[in-house]
Design an enzyme around this catalytic site. Structure first.
Site, mmCIF file in Angstrom:
data_model
loop_
_atom_site.group_PDB
_atom_site.id
_atom_site.type_symbol
_atom_site.label_atom_id
_atom_site.label_comp_id
_atom_site.label_asym_id
_atom_site.label_seq_id
_atom_site.Cartn_x
_atom_site.Cartn_y
_atom_site.Cartn_z
ATOM 1 N N GLY A 1 0.873 -1.075 -0.140
ATOM 2 C CA GLY A 1 -0.044 0.126 -0.159
ATOM 3 C C GLY A 1 0.957 1.177 -0.047
ATOM 4 C CE1 TYR B 1 5.882 -3.649 -1.497
ATOM 5 C CE2 TYR B 1 7.070 -1.616 -1.598
ATOM 6 C CZ TYR B 1 6.293 -2.739 -2.138
ATOM 7 O OH TYR B 1 5.748 -2.514 -3.406
HETATM 8 P P1 NAD Z 1 -2.501 -3.513 -5.474
HETATM 9 O O1 NAD Z 1 -2.508 -3.544 -4.123
HETATM 10 O O2 NAD Z 1 -3.578 -2.963 -6.186
HETATM 11 O O3 NAD Z 1 -2.312 -5.223 -6.038
HETATM 12 C C1 NAD Z 1 -1.749 -6.144 -5.469
HETATM 13 C C2 NAD Z 1 -2.763 -7.391 -5.484
HETATM 14 O O4 NAD Z 1 -2.299 -8.606 -4.736
HETATM 15 C C3 NAD Z 1 -4.122 -7.034 -4.664
HETATM 16 O O5 NAD Z 1 -5.238 -7.002 -5.552
HETATM 17 C C4 NAD Z 1 -4.252 -8.210 -3.691
HETATM 18 O O6 NAD Z 1 -5.166 -8.415 -3.425
HETATM 19 C C5 NAD Z 1 -3.312 -9.120 -4.301
HETATM 20 N N1 NAD Z 1 -2.810 -10.001 -3.028
HETATM 21 C C6 NAD Z 1 -2.515 -9.539 -1.918
HETATM 22 N N2 NAD Z 1 -2.084 -10.619 -1.074
HETATM 23 C C7 NAD Z 1 -2.422 -11.687 -1.629
HETATM 24 C C8 NAD Z 1 -2.657 -13.052 -1.247
HETATM 25 N N3 NAD Z 1 -1.853 -13.567 -0.344
HETATM 26 N N4 NAD Z 1 -3.097 -14.033 -2.482
HETATM 27 C C9 NAD Z 1 -3.491 -13.574 -3.695
HETATM 28 N N5 NAD Z 1 -3.255 -12.185 -3.916
HETATM 29 C C10 NAD Z 1 -2.920 -11.333 -3.189
HETATM 30 O O7 NAD Z 1 -0.993 -3.060 -5.934
HETATM 31 P P2 NAD Z 1 -0.459 -2.737 -7.285
HETATM 32 O O8 NAD Z 1 -0.041 -1.106 -7.172
HETATM 33 O O9 NAD Z 1 -1.264 -3.214 -8.327
HETATM 34 O O10 NAD Z 1 1.095 -3.289 -7.174
HETATM 35 C C11 NAD Z 1 1.267 -4.537 -7.955
HETATM 36 C C12 NAD Z 1 2.532 -4.840 -7.833
HETATM 37 O O11 NAD Z 1 3.619 -3.911 -8.064
HETATM 38 C C13 NAD Z 1 3.040 -5.135 -6.285
HETATM 39 O O12 NAD Z 1 3.992 -6.304 -6.348
HETATM 40 C C14 NAD Z 1 3.752 -4.068 -5.891
HETATM 41 O O13 NAD Z 1 4.515 -4.281 -4.747
HETATM 42 C C15 NAD Z 1 4.604 -3.593 -6.881
HETATM 43 N N6 NAD Z 1 4.641 -2.331 -6.841
HETATM 44 C C16 NAD Z 1 3.657 -1.343 -7.207
HETATM 45 C C17 NAD Z 1 4.126 0.141 -7.125
HETATM 46 C C18 NAD Z 1 3.090 1.047 -7.517
HETATM 47 O O14 NAD Z 1 3.354 2.452 -7.308
HETATM 48 N N7 NAD Z 1 1.767 0.789 -7.534
HETATM 49 C C19 NAD Z 1 5.234 0.509 -6.742
HETATM 50 C C20 NAD Z 1 6.399 -0.544 -6.765
HETATM 51 C C21 NAD Z 1 5.940 -1.953 -6.597
#
Ligand code: NAD
Length: 326
Positions: free
Chosen positions: A76, A147
């Site tokens: 998050g 994280y």
């Molecule tokens: P998001 O929270 O919208 O999506 C992550 C998804 O993972 C969620 O839908 C959640 O329900 C799912 N999830 C969590 N626990 C789970 C479990 N136990 N089993 C199955 N699913 C599970 O976040 P996002 O922004 O779409 O991020 C996607 C990826 O990109 C993540 O790995 C995040 O760490 C990485 N990331 C995102 C950002 C950003 O700015 N959004 C930056 C750096 C890295």
């Protein structure tokens, strides 16, 4: 072309957009998540509701596919990741190790891991006027607590699997992704969505709360650039982690001013110094991605924010309708 792919995190922000993009490219797509997409239905050919902390569920998630785009994570915005070190580290390590091992056992050809700029050492991010982060700056390691450590360790795990087994791994280090259909309320939202929501809810002349003094700097990547970059990294022959972000550096105050301009509102900032603001400054050095892919994210912030603000403002309007639940 590899025809069958799995996208984990397909109920989340980036995963949902990636599923749409892969469908447009002609792939058969299995989406996997612990929840359905919140704001529109999925385009995936098959959508499995699975908790990927569990081994058997990971086996099911990767059965019969050639490529795995692994985006599922407990994560998050800065408020959430600084308040939940143990939960995030435990959940994500379980998800990542099981997903990688299940993919190897199933004979998956390529596995892409979504890492983060949070793996970079805090000692390189103490100034607002930062030197952009190069891939090699990750070491000596001192990532974000919880994280960041979990992401950095999984990057290493991807490297070990590639060295010791047949599976090929790719690692993209995302820098702040934003856009429509992203979390915009509830505590897991990131700065662009949170600021859009606050401004959408404000009067035409108003004051909003900003976390920190607003001089902290970041770069923000629009979702379309992110999805394009993920696809290109998956299909490149480069095996080491790559930055995936823009190098358009702004302060949080400038981000607020840009959204206010888009909204046509006169917004004063009330800085709340008791709230977490993360590292002081962070930018992406895109030298390597340009060398490797001949491409880098380039959608201007103002353009991406205009679409994002429009979408968040619509959510705020809909949520304000009496009887509406989400
Ligand atoms: P998001 O929270 O919208 O999506 C992550 C998804 O993972 C969620 O839908 C959640 O329900 C799912 N999830 C969590 N626990 C789970 C479990 N136990 N089993 C199955 N699913 C599970 O976040 P996002 O922004 O779409 O991020 C996607 C990826 O990109 C993540 O790995 C995040 O760490 C990485 N990331 C995102 C950002 C950003 O700015 N959004 C930056 C750096 C890295």
């Amino acid at each position: 072309m590899e025809q069958r792919v799995t996208v984990t995190g397909a109920g989340g922000f980036i995963g949902h957009h990636l599923v749409k993009n892969l469908k447009q490219r002609g792939y058969w797509v299995r989406g996997v998540d612990i929840k359905e997409p919140e704001y529109e239905s999925t385009d995936a050919d098959e959508f499995l509701l699975l908790d990927l902390r569990t081994w058997e569920n990971c086996v099911q998630a990767v059965d019969g596919v050639e490529h795995v785009y692994h985006l599922a994570a407990d994560m998050g915005g800065i408020g959430y990741i600084t308040a939940n070190h143990a939960d995030i580290a435990r959940n994500d390590i379980l998800i990542n190790t099981h997903m990688l091992e299940a993919s190897r056992k199933a004979g998956v050809f390529r596995f892409l891991f979504s890492s983060s700029a949070c793996i970079y050492p805090e000692y390189r991010q103490n100034e607002a006027d930062v030197t952009a982060l190069k891939e090699d700056d990750a070491y000596p390691a001192m990532p974000e607590e919880g994280y960041g450590w979990e992401k950095l360790f999984t990057e290493k795990l991807c490297q070990y699997y590639q060295e010791d087994y047949e599976i090929e791994t790719r690692v993209a280090r995302f820098h702040n992704v934003y856009g429509p259909l992203g979390t915009w309320d509830g505590g897991k939202e990131k700065a662009p969505a949170a600021i859009s929501r606050k401004i959408a809810m404000a009067e035409d002349v108003d004051e909003i709360d900003i976390w920190g003094d607003g001089s902290q700097t970041r770069s923000f990547m629009y979702i379309d650039d992110c999805v394009e970059g993920v696809y290109r990294i998956m299909h490149s022959e480069y095996q080491m982690p790559l930055n995936l972000g823009t190098d358009e550096l702004v302060t949080i105050n400038e981000l607020v001013d840009t959204v206010a301009r888009i909204a046509g509102k006169q917004i004063e900032k009330k800085h709340d110094l008791s709230k977490p603001q993360g590292v002081r400054g962070r930018n992406s050095d895109n030298t390597r991605i340009k060398e490797i892919l001949g491409w880098a994210p380039s959608i201007p912030l103002e353009q991406g924010l205009a679409d994002t603000y429009r979408w968040v403002a619509e959510q705020v309007r809909t949520a304000a309708v009496p009887g509406h639940t989400r």
